[in-house]
Design an enzyme around this catalytic site. Structure first.
Site, PDB file in Angstrom:
ATOM      1  N   SER A 248       0.854  -1.189   0.000  1.00  0.00           N
ATOM      2  CA  SER A 248       0.000   0.000   0.000  1.00  0.00           C
ATOM      3  C   SER A 248       0.884   1.232   0.000  1.00  0.00           C
ATOM      4  O   SER A 248       2.113   1.134   0.073  1.00  0.00           O
ATOM      5  CB  SER A 248      -0.894   0.006   1.240  1.00  0.00           C
ATOM      6  OG  SER A 248      -0.134   0.432   2.353  1.00  0.00           O
ATOM      7  N   LYS A 249       0.224   2.396  -0.023  1.00  0.00           N
ATOM      8  CA  LYS A 249       1.022   3.620  -0.100  1.00  0.00           C
ATOM      9  C   LYS A 249       1.815   3.891   1.176  1.00  0.00           C
ATOM     10  O   LYS A 249       2.647   4.780   1.197  1.00  0.00           O
ATOM     11  CB  LYS A 249       0.157   4.812  -0.512  1.00  0.00           C
ATOM     12  CG  LYS A 249      -0.971   5.123   0.395  1.00  0.00           C
ATOM     13  CD  LYS A 249      -1.765   6.293  -0.190  1.00  0.00           C
ATOM     14  CE  LYS A 249      -3.052   6.464   0.572  1.00  0.00           C
ATOM     15  NZ  LYS A 249      -4.097   7.081  -0.193  1.00  0.00           N
ATOM     16  N   ARG A 250       1.551   3.116   2.224  1.00  0.00           N
ATOM     17  CA  ARG A 250       2.404   3.233   3.414  1.00  0.00           C
ATOM     18  C   ARG A 250       3.825   2.752   3.108  1.00  0.00           C
ATOM     19  O   ARG A 250       4.773   3.131   3.765  1.00  0.00           O
ATOM     20  CB  ARG A 250       1.839   2.376   4.561  1.00  0.00           C
ATOM     21  CG  ARG A 250       0.690   3.015   5.303  1.00  0.00           C
ATOM     22  CD  ARG A 250       0.261   2.158   6.476  1.00  0.00           C
ATOM     23  NE  ARG A 250      -0.096   0.795   6.057  1.00  0.00           N
ATOM     24  CZ  ARG A 250       0.512  -0.304   6.491  1.00  0.00           C
ATOM     25  NH1 ARG A 250       1.515  -0.223   7.334  1.00  0.00           N
ATOM     26  NH2 ARG A 250       0.109  -1.493   6.082  1.00  0.00           N
ATOM     27  N   HIS A 251       3.938   1.852   2.120  1.00  0.00           N
ATOM     28  CA  HIS A 251       5.254   1.259   1.853  1.00  0.00           C
ATOM     29  C   HIS A 251       6.015   1.963   0.738  1.00  0.00           C
ATOM     30  O   HIS A 251       7.233   1.976   0.746  1.00  0.00           O
ATOM     31  CB  HIS A 251       5.090  -0.209   1.445  1.00  0.00           C
ATOM     32  CG  HIS A 251       4.304  -1.010   2.423  1.00  0.00           C
ATOM     33  ND1 HIS A 251       3.029  -1.466   2.166  1.00  0.00           N
ATOM     34  CD2 HIS A 251       4.601  -1.408   3.678  1.00  0.00           C
ATOM     35  CE1 HIS A 251       2.584  -2.126   3.218  1.00  0.00           C
ATOM     36  NE2 HIS A 251       3.501  -2.095   4.142  1.00  0.00           N
TER      37      HIS A 251
END
Ligand code: GLU
Length: 479
Positions: A248-251
């Site tokens: 996800s955009k967390r990564h």
């Protein structure tokens, strides 16, 4: 025999995720390699989470990647509409068919009632998995109350399918509950919409992420209940975070358009994405035509992959660097918008053609390429302050003047002649190369690092080279 009909069915709740782009790519490759049809369907039945902006973003990103669709939004086709939000009546009709044939039923249980039943179960057995208890399964009569439509799931036997990637999959039916197919507001749930559309759109092979393999038994049950044949199924391995979580955009950046803005090329992106599930020997990078020619389901494997930003950058660079993979004319067209962002468009195409080979080896992205090309098109070049104070000193001024005068007359104005003449000039003035070369570099490019000096000069041409040296000499004189 007509070729396969495949589809990509994004839910427009943001942007085109790189994992979605990988799925689109495999479908596109299969359609293109088999003379089939690639359908784009927008799964926007959940209107709270869908937006037109994100439809536009998805279409833009698909077009940028060159994943053109034969049927779908903006191109039309014989199986439309291609937006689920425009197909609601069809889903309701399909649900009614299932109710009439006894494969589905109206369920009037309220959320409160089900929550209470769930809480009671948890109180008795905290580990138990709540399943719909079948309250309305055999109910008589139709009260004038809100209802959902549930599928009457079989209680025995197993639901089976053969996946092209994962092989035979069998799920016992006793784990299946009477799943909801239409919400109380009349919206179809994913499984119903997907099955009805794939059937109505004549899809012959459904390829999608492995995260959907758990929905597939329910979809197979729906196909059977409708009396429709099940399309071929291929679930694709996942693109995971470096730690093995769902990416996800967390990564990392997960939006295709981010990579576009960073100056990756479509084929740079596709070459990285295609690795998530497919390979061909040791070959690292492919042209679009090679991918189309070589793609086959036999070579698709089921191992999940971990997203690696560094590897992505390396693949993108390799693709950009090699003229076989990124021909010069394509490169020029691709870098122009990035030059434009620097206020440098239009640029002279002939000069761009001469400049490109001097920077190709070094530019990892089109953003870097535009930066590296900047001084060829900016007159005078932007002068880096540290470079100026270090190299354009009063001591350097007469050397710059002398180099300018020599270059104004030397014949021919080509790289070997200039290289040799410059070495002789430096020697004749009793200097060392490094004392003159750096000021000349700063004069021509405004920077302390650049391609070889006379490659730059040959691109700039005599007039511009001499002008830049004279200007730099003047700056150097005033210290
Ligand atoms: N709209 C679903 C998704 O974006 C499509 C799944 C499918 O391809 O069936 O995940």
């Amino acid at each position: 025999m007509p070729g396969p009909r495949v589809r990509f069915a994004p839910s427009p709740s943001g942007y085109l995720h790189i994992g979605g782009a990988r799925t689109a790519l495999f479908n596109w490759l299969w359609a293109r390699s088999q003379g089939g049809t690639f359908v784009l369907r927008i799964e926007d039945s959940d209107q709270e989470r869908s937006s037109l902006d994100s439809v536009r973003a998805i279409l833009d990103a698909m077009r940028w990647l060159g994943l053109d669709w034969d049927e779908g939004p903006e191109v039309g086709g014989g199986s439309g509409p291609y937006f689920q939000s425009e197909r609601k009546a069809r889903y309701r009709e399909a649900a009614d068919t299932l109710i009439r044939s006894g494969h589905a039923f109206r369920c009037y249980c309220t959320k409160d009632e089900l929550d209470r039943a769930r809480a009671d179960l948890k109180a008795r057995d905290p580990k138990a998995q709540f399943v719909y208890p079948g309250t309305c399964r055999d109910r008589q009569g139709e009260p004038d109350l809100p209802f959902v439509v549930r599928f009457r799931a079989p209680r025995s036997g197993a639901t089976e399918f053969v996946d092209k990637v994962f092989g035979p999959v069998s799920t016992p039916n006793d784990v299946q509950q009477d799943f909801v197919i239409v919400r109380s507001d009349g919206f179809p749930l994913y499984n119903l919409g997907c099955v009805v559309d794939d059937h109505d759109m004549g899809i012959t092979l459904v390829a999608r992420g492995r995260d959907h393999i758990g929905n597939t038994p329910q979809q197979v049950l729906l196909y059977q209940a409708f009396g429709w044949s099940v399309p071929e199924l291929a679930h694709l391995p996942m693109m995971l975070s470096p730690k093995g979580e769902k990416l996800s955009k967390r990564h990392a950046s997960v939006s295709v358009s981010d990579y576009r803005q960073r100056g990756y090329t479509p084929m740079g992106v596709l070459n990285y994405l295609v690795r998530f599930g497919w390979s061909h020997g040791d070959q690292e990078i492919f042209t679009r035509d090679e991918l189309v020619r070589l793609f086959s389901w036999e070579r698709v494997n089921k191992s999940d992959g971990k997203f690696d930003e560094k590897k992505f950058a390396d693949v993108a660079f390799e693709q950009l660097k090699q003229p076989r993979l990124m021909p010069d004319d394509e490169y020029r067209a691709a870098v122009r918008p990035f030059l434009g962002e620097r206020g440098l468009d239009p640029v002279d195409d002939e000069r761009l053609a001469r400049a490109l080979p001097t920077i190709r080896e070094r530019a990892h992205t089109l953003v870097e390429a535009a930066h590296a090309l900047d001084y060829y098109f900016r007159d005078p070049p932007e002068l880096d302050e540290a470079a100026r104070s270090k190299c354009l000193t009063p001591q350097a001024a007469p050397h710059l003047q002398a180099v300018a005068e020599w270059l104004a007359a030397v014949e021919p104005f080509d790289v070997p002649t200039l290289d040799a003449g410059f070495a002789a000039l430096v020697k004749q003035r009793g200097l060392e190369m490094k004392h003159v070369a750096q000021p000349v570099r700063v004069a021509l490019t405004g920077r302390t690092a650049s391609p070889p000096l006379f490659e730059v000069a040959a691109v700039l041409g005599r007039q511009s080279t001499v002008d830049r040296l004279l200007r730099a000499a003047e700056i150097a004189r005033s210290g």
